[in-house]
Design an enzyme around this catalytic site. Structure first.
Site, PDB file in Angstrom:
ATOM      1  N   TYR A 124       0.840  -1.203   0.000  1.00 28.46           N
ATOM      2  CA  TYR A 124       0.000   0.000   0.000  1.00 28.46           C
ATOM      3  C   TYR A 124       0.876   1.253   0.000  1.00 28.46           C
ATOM      4  CZ  TYR A 124      -3.914  -3.081   1.079  1.00 28.46           C
ATOM      5  OH  TYR A 124      -4.853  -4.069   1.021  1.00 28.46           O
ATOM      6  N   ASN A 147     -12.675  -0.731  -5.240  1.00 31.53           N
ATOM      7  CA  ASN A 147     -12.319  -0.993  -6.632  1.00 31.53           C
ATOM      8  C   ASN A 147     -13.493  -1.673  -7.342  1.00 31.53           C
ATOM      9  OD1 ASN A 147     -11.171  -1.792  -9.028  1.00 31.53           O
ATOM     10  ND2 ASN A 147      -9.930  -3.419  -8.111  1.00 31.53           N
ATOM     11  N   HIS A 156      -5.746  -7.364  -5.984  1.00 35.91           N
ATOM     12  CA  HIS A 156      -5.210  -8.558  -5.307  1.00 35.91           C
ATOM     13  C   HIS A 156      -3.679  -8.526  -5.259  1.00 35.91           C
ATOM     14  CE1 HIS A 156      -5.396  -9.567  -9.614  1.00 35.91           C
ATOM     15  NE2 HIS A 156      -4.372 -10.366  -9.405  1.00 35.91           N
ATOM     16  N   GLU A 183      -0.585 -16.385 -10.759  1.00 35.11           N
ATOM     17  CA  GLU A 183       0.333 -15.477 -11.444  1.00 35.11           C
ATOM     18  C   GLU A 183       1.801 -15.785 -11.126  1.00 35.11           C
ATOM     19  OE1 GLU A 183      -0.919 -11.501 -10.456  1.00 35.11           O
ATOM     20  OE2 GLU A 183      -2.933 -11.839 -11.228  1.00 35.11           O
TER      21      GLU A 183
END
Ligand SMILES: [Zn+2]
Length: 188
Positions: A124, A147, A156, A183
């Site tokens: 963040y 979002n 995410h 990912e």
């Protein structure tokens, strides 16, 4: 998914896709996506990834999807097949990001979608710094919670410095973990 505060008054089209992680609901005007998210009932208790990679249009709408919904379908299909190749598919426009005067949240969504790709995570604080506003950590957190276009604006991938951080207020930790692993992020 939270309602987007969007000044756009264009007519909306709605579509649902079945995906490996559950039903994805999408709304769009002719300019771009308004909302994209997993079914509101999804939680860690009922999350059941299906082990496939297919993304299918649900209902009888397949043949007459708008250009933007077709693009959205292609984008999602590529994402679930191989997220590392997602840059080969044109990203569907997001209506809130096409408006002339973008608020802080839209700026956060834009820079996140543009600069943090599959396999990467960002804290963040680092995201706030990217916006030249390192003190805006809480505002960044708020932008993530609100979002409207999940996955495509990859909230995410936003994590805390010491752990994965929350997803949907902590109700969808297994979904966040699934997406990150999909990912290639293995550290959580
Ligand atoms: Zn719109």
């Amino acid at each position: 998914m939270p309602m987007a505060k969007n000044i756009c008054k264009l007519p909306l089209e709605f579509c649902q896709f079945s995906s490996p992680v559950g039903t994805i609901k999408v709304s769009s005007c002719s300019v771009g996506l308004h909302e994209m998210g997993l079914d509101s009932s999804l939680s860690d208790e009922n999350f059941a990834p299906n082990g496939l990679t297919d993304v299918l249009v649900m209902g009888a709408k397949g043949k007459d999807l708008s250009t933007i919904m077709k693009l959205c379908h292609e984008w999602l299909q590529q994402y679930f097949r191989d997220p590392k190749l997602i840059s080969q598919i044109l990203r569907p426009d997001i209506c809130a990001l096409k408006q002339e005067k973008k608020g802080f949240r839209a700026q956060v969504w834009q820079i996140l979608a543009d600069t943090v790709g599959p396999g990467e995570v960002i804290t963040y604080g680092a995201l706030a710094s990217k916006l030249n506003n390192p003190g805006a950590v809480r505002a960044v957190g708020s932008a993530m919670r609100n979002n409207p276009t999940g996955i495509i604006v990859p909230c995410h991938r936003v994590v805390r410095s010491n752990d994965m951080g929350l997803y949907h207020g902590g109700k969808r930790q297994s979904v966040k973990l699934w997406l990150l692993k999909h990912e290639g992020v293995d550290k959580y």
